[in-house]
Enzyme design. Structure first.
Site, mmCIF file in Angstrom:
data_model
loop_
_atom_site.group_PDB
_atom_site.id
_atom_site.type_symbol
_atom_site.label_atom_id
_atom_site.label_comp_id
_atom_site.label_asym_id
_atom_site.label_seq_id
_atom_site.Cartn_x
_atom_site.Cartn_y
_atom_site.Cartn_z
ATOM 1 N N GLY A 85 37.180 39.265 43.993
ATOM 2 C CA GLY A 85 36.529 40.248 43.126
ATOM 3 C C GLY A 85 35.011 40.153 43.225
ATOM 4 O O GLY A 85 34.473 39.368 44.030
ATOM 5 N N ASN A 103 43.977 33.819 41.953
ATOM 6 C CA ASN A 103 45.409 34.002 42.195
ATOM 7 C C ASN A 103 45.976 32.857 43.010
ATOM 8 O O ASN A 103 45.279 32.242 43.810
ATOM 9 C CB ASN A 103 45.690 35.355 42.867
ATOM 10 C CG ASN A 103 45.716 35.269 44.379
ATOM 11 O OD1 ASN A 103 46.725 34.899 44.974
ATOM 12 N ND2 ASN A 103 44.584 35.580 45.009
ATOM 13 N N LYS A 108 50.687 42.720 53.200
ATOM 14 C CA LYS A 108 50.606 41.376 52.643
ATOM 15 C C LYS A 108 51.061 40.406 53.737
ATOM 16 O O LYS A 108 51.765 40.813 54.680
ATOM 17 C CB LYS A 108 51.407 41.239 51.357
ATOM 18 C CG LYS A 108 52.882 41.482 51.477
ATOM 19 C CD LYS A 108 53.620 40.954 50.266
ATOM 20 C CE LYS A 108 53.558 41.872 49.059
ATOM 21 N NZ LYS A 108 54.230 41.301 47.888
ATOM 22 N N LEU A 110 52.041 33.412 48.928
ATOM 23 C CA LEU A 110 52.635 34.131 50.069
ATOM 24 C C LEU A 110 54.009 34.721 49.779
ATOM 25 O O LEU A 110 54.899 34.693 50.631
ATOM 26 C CB LEU A 110 52.734 33.209 51.299
ATOM 27 C CG LEU A 110 51.419 32.675 51.852
ATOM 28 C CD1 LEU A 110 51.680 31.690 52.987
ATOM 29 C CD2 LEU A 110 50.533 33.816 52.348
ATOM 30 N N CYS A 164 46.351 29.670 55.094
ATOM 31 C CA CYS A 164 47.652 29.105 54.726
ATOM 32 C C CYS A 164 47.570 27.579 54.703
ATOM 33 O O CYS A 164 46.852 26.980 55.501
ATOM 34 C CB CYS A 164 48.708 29.505 55.750
ATOM 35 S SG CYS A 164 48.946 31.264 55.845
ATOM 36 N N GLY A 195 35.432 41.065 50.417
ATOM 37 C CA GLY A 195 35.081 40.169 49.319
ATOM 38 C C GLY A 195 34.244 40.906 48.295
ATOM 39 O O GLY A 195 33.060 41.161 48.511
#
Ligand code: FMN
Length: 304
Positions: free
Chosen positions: A218, A70, A46, A74, A131, A245
């Protein structure tokens, strides 16, 4: 004869082309009892920031038709805790570890990258360019060619590790951004990160996510990912690409490889089936064998 699944993305060599995507497989160790980590092409962590982060307040995940939204924000333990506590145990599996680097400022990206470069056992860095940029009111770095180039160039100065730039799909034309990343020193491009979206609950008359805006992932995003990959393939034929993806089957992975991906990553589908990456790698071998093809590289980019 067993087909050859190994791939080389420049200096990054993988035993098979199926990786797990950033943020959808924890730090890898979380899954060690469910998945044979030695069978994965690579583990992407992550995204790591300089200081630990709690992430956004809940609710931060919402189910959508054929996908999820989502806004985790972070959440992570911080780069130092990762290096001290997680990395020594994770590297014992011998699977390449790709550390995902995040930052709210260019300086933060550089600091995180420097720490990871000095640690033992990191195979490559993946720059999360989705980000929010503090200096520009939260706009993603990866939606602007110059900002993308600035982050990549600054991190390039700070590391000798293979450098992957992970691109945002939230742009009209991805090619100038891909080109900027490569000119600034990215060795490999990974695409796509999540697609911006919102979801509303008609019963409560509220946004479904506390932060309102989230990232869609998804099966719903697969055509978008394939589209961007195909466009980047045409404009940068020599650059190794990682497609991500909406992959949830062997055929999905094949679609990305046929369009020119050297490797693929599995994200959201890990939540449904944690063993999927391993199974897709086995399924690729079976597909090649059934079709009398001796290596995965033989079919790469054959759909033009
Ligand atoms: C819950 C969740 C958390 C994620 N966290 C990160 C992250 O920390 N860093 C990053 O670069 N991408 C992150 N992503 C994006 C995925 O790595 C991937 O690019 C995206 O979800 C598209 O692939 P998928 O449709 O297979 O999920 C996250 C995605 C999800 C669903």
């Amino acid at each position: 004869m067993t087909p050859d699944l190994s791939v080389a993305l420049g200096r990054l060599r993988l035993r098979n082309p199926v990786m797990v995507a950033a943020g959808t497989f924890g730090y890898g160790l979380d899954y060690r009892d469910l998945v044979d980590l030695t069978q994965l092409g690579a583990i992407v962590t992550k995204s790591l920031t300089l200081a630990p982060r709690m992430g956004n307040p809940p609710p931060r995940v919402a189910e959508t038709p054929a996908g999820m939204l989502n806004a985790i924000g972070l959440q992570n333990d911080g780069v130092e805790a990762f290096i001290l506590e997680t990395l020594p145990r994770l590297r014992e599996y011998g699977t390449p570890i790709v550390a995902s680097v995040a930052g709210e400022t260019i300086e933060e990206y550089v600091q995180v990258a420097m720490k990871l470069s000095r640690a033992e056992g990191v195979a490559a860095l993946e720059l999360n360019l989705s980000c929010p940029n503090q200096a520009r009111g939260g706009m993603e770095y990866g939606v602007h060619p110059e900002l993308t180039a600035q982050v990549v160039a600054a991190v390039r100065q700070a590391t000798d590790l293979p450098l992957i730039a992970k691109l945002s799909p939230n742009v009209g034309d991805i090619t100038p951004i891909a080109q900027a990343a490569v000119q600034a020193g990215a060795d490999i491009l990974c695409l796509i990160n999540t697609v911006l979206g919102v979801a509303v609950d008609a019963r409560t008359r509220q946004f479904r996510l506390a932060s309102k805006v989230g990232g869609l992932s998804g099966p719903a995003v697969k055509p978008i990912a394939l589209y961007h990959l195909w466009r980047v393939r045409q404009s940068l034929p020599e650059t190794p690409l990682i497609g991500v993806g909406g992959i949830s089957s062997v055929d999905d992975a094949l679609e990305f490889i046929l369009l020119g991906a050297h490797a693929v990553q599995i994200g959201t589908a890990n939540y449904v089936q944690p063993t999927l990456a391993q199974e897709v790698a086995q399924g690729l071998a079976a597909y090649l064998q059934e079709n009398g093809i001796d290596s995965v590289t033989a079919i790469r980019g054959t759909v033009r």
